[in-house]
Design a protein around this motif. Structure first.
Motif, mmCIF file in Angstrom:
data_model
loop_
_atom_site.group_PDB
_atom_site.id
_atom_site.type_symbol
_atom_site.label_atom_id
_atom_site.label_comp_id
_atom_site.label_asym_id
_atom_site.label_seq_id
_atom_site.Cartn_x
_atom_site.Cartn_y
_atom_site.Cartn_z
ATOM 1 N N ARG A 199 0.660 -1.141 -0.089
ATOM 2 C CA ARG A 199 0.058 -0.147 0.288
ATOM 3 C C ARG A 199 0.967 1.442 -0.006
ATOM 4 O O ARG A 199 0.375 2.526 -0.520
ATOM 5 N N HIS A 200 2.027 1.142 0.417
ATOM 6 C CA HIS A 200 2.932 2.338 0.603
ATOM 7 C C HIS A 200 3.313 2.906 -0.834
ATOM 8 O O HIS A 200 3.928 3.825 -0.957
ATOM 9 N N ALA A 259 9.321 4.988 0.121
ATOM 10 C CA ALA A 259 7.979 3.909 0.174
ATOM 11 C C ALA A 259 8.476 2.570 0.150
ATOM 12 O O ALA A 259 7.759 1.740 0.870
ATOM 13 N N ARG A 305 9.244 1.573 3.702
ATOM 14 C CA ARG A 305 8.223 1.436 4.501
ATOM 15 C C ARG A 305 7.465 0.302 4.381
ATOM 16 O O ARG A 305 6.877 -0.527 5.325
ATOM 17 N N MET A 306 7.344 -0.139 3.037
ATOM 18 C CA MET A 306 6.895 -1.329 2.556
ATOM 19 C C MET A 306 7.685 -2.529 3.511
ATOM 20 O O MET A 306 6.936 -3.320 3.947
ATOM 21 N N GLU A 340 7.077 -2.681 7.177
ATOM 22 C CA GLU A 340 5.647 -3.464 7.688
ATOM 23 C C GLU A 340 5.561 -4.744 7.483
ATOM 24 O O GLU A 340 5.052 -5.538 8.189
#
Length: 233
Positions: free
Chosen positions: A128-129, A219, A222-223, A226
């Protein structure tokens, strides 16, 4: 928890973990690396590391006659995936995961090279990032989706851009780790035919890299952070 072991398999020297190193190390993994050309590669137990990361390369999974280590790696990778051990594959690494799970890997319709956004991203996944973010694509092969996995991302040219199986197995066809790594210059120098095939040039690609690379890495980190936080083993 600290002291977890992470192993990077590098298929060519200029395709390393790049921007993904930061979130992996921040999650407590102590990283080591082995190149497939290392004489010791064939003896490494790929099931043992807490995290296995396989990066890209210009070869095809189907070129086992030219690269005998591919078959050796696939057999050991299949055992790891069967045990559901945390595994991340990027580009060629993702194709190796698909093959180890029983799916064919083959040349796609055309080269996909350059920075552009995914046109489908699973909003319920760590990808989603990446929604709306121009990330680097640099490949010409694709694969059928293995049985029992979820499709996480697509582009118009290549529907199978990412998949996962449960929380521990993640395969990414694109390069969300690239955008700040100086080794990108080696990609441009070594594969000018890929740029020509998509109607680009070295200078144009450098410009796109400077414009979109930093945000892509943010991004991508961050992916990965997570995904790592959700691992179950």
């Amino acid at each position: 928890m600290t002291g977890k072991k992470g192993l990077i398999i590098r298929h060519v020297p200029h395709e390393g973990i790049a921007g993904f190193r930061e979130p992996v190390e921040s999650a407590g993994y102590v990283l080591t690396r082995i190149d497939v050309e290392d004489p010791a590669f064939g003896t490494v137990d790929l099931t043992e590391p807490d995290l296995l990361i396989m990066m890209g390369g210009p070869m095809g999974v189907y070129e086992q006659d030219r690269h005998p280590w591919i078959g050796c790696q696939l057999r050991r990778l299949a055992r790891r995936l069967a045990a559901d051990r945390p595994t991340l594959g990027v580009c060629f690494g993702a194709q190796m995961m698909a093959a180890a799970m029983g799916s064919p890997v083959y040349p796609g319709p055309a080269k996909e090279v350059g920075f552009h956004a995914l046109d489908f991203v699973d909003a319920a996944s760590p990808l989603r990032h990446l929604a709306g973010v121009d990330v680097l694509h640099w490949h010409g092969d694709t694969f059928d989706l293995p049985e029992g996995v979820e499709l996480l991302a697509s582009t118009p040219a290549y529907r199978h851009q990412a998949f996962r199986r449960g929380p521990n197995i993640l395969a990414l066809q694109f390069h969300a780790e690239m955008g700040l790594d100086p080794r990108f210059e080696a990609w441009i120098e070594q594969w000018p035919e890929a740029l020509a095939e998509v109607g680009s040039s070295a200078d144009a690609m450098r410009g796109r890299h400077a414009e979109h690379g930093p945000a892509a890495v943010v991004a991508g980190r961050r992916m990965i952070a997570e995904w790592l936080a959700g691992l179950t083993s």
